[in-house]
Write an enzyme that holds these catalytic residues in place. Structure first.
Site, PDB file in Angstrom:
ATOM      1  CB  CYS A 133     -28.022  -0.347  14.069  1.00  0.00           C
ATOM      2  SG  CYS A 133     -28.620   1.534  13.663  1.00  0.00           S
ATOM      3  CG  HIS A 156     -24.996   2.069  10.810  1.00  0.00           C
ATOM      4  ND1 HIS A 156     -26.599   0.892  10.828  1.00  0.00           N
ATOM      5  CD2 HIS A 156     -24.343   1.050  11.884  1.00  0.00           C
ATOM      6  CE1 HIS A 156     -25.814  -0.394  10.975  1.00  0.00           C
ATOM      7  NE2 HIS A 156     -24.295  -0.464  11.706  1.00  0.00           N
ATOM      8  CG  HIS A 172     -22.164  -3.220  12.909  1.00  0.00           C
ATOM      9  ND1 HIS A 172     -23.400  -2.960  11.823  1.00  0.00           N
ATOM     10  CD2 HIS A 172     -21.644  -3.634  12.768  1.00  0.00           C
ATOM     11  CE1 HIS A 172     -21.779  -2.993  10.834  1.00  0.00           C
ATOM     12  NE2 HIS A 172     -21.242  -3.738  11.276  1.00  0.00           N
TER      13      HIS A 172
END
Length: 112
Positions: free
Chosen positions: A17, A68, A80
């Site tokens: 990510c 994240h 993402h």
């Protein structure tokens, strides 16, 4: 979309990510941002969820997975690198993402 997730990866063969958002910022905005999620969340301008604009970074604290990050696209969507789906687009309105939303940062000012 579709590039597989790979922890520590930063190429189309596999990307995580933070590598995904770093690469997009480099390739699209010609802008260097930190590599790790831990550093990305400490940089840029802190903004509220109600202030999100296209290109802002959205951060999540995920149970059992840590931090994240994704890039806000507008209309409650963000891109993402998902562990299960690879590079994908999700909605901030989905219960999972809404429940785990943490904060957002702006790296681009109005002049960019």
């Amino acid at each position: 979309e579709g590039t597989p997730h790979r922890m520590g990866g930063a190429t189309r063969r596999g990307i995580d990510c933070s590598g995904f958002v770093q690469r997009l910022y480099r390739d699209i905005f010609n802008r260097q941002i930190p590599r790790s999620t831990a550093l990305q969340v400490k940089s840029g301008q802190t903004i509220g969820k109600n202030q999100l604009r296209t290109g802002d970074l959205v951060f999540f604290r995920l149970p059992y997975k840590g931090r994240h990050v994704g890039i806000y696209l507008g209309q409650a969507e963000f891109a993402h690198a998902s562990n299960s789906k690879g590079v994908t687009v999700s909605s901030l309105e989905e219960q999972y993402w809404r429940r785990n939303y943490w904060t957002a940062r702006r790296y681009l000012n109005a002049a960019n």
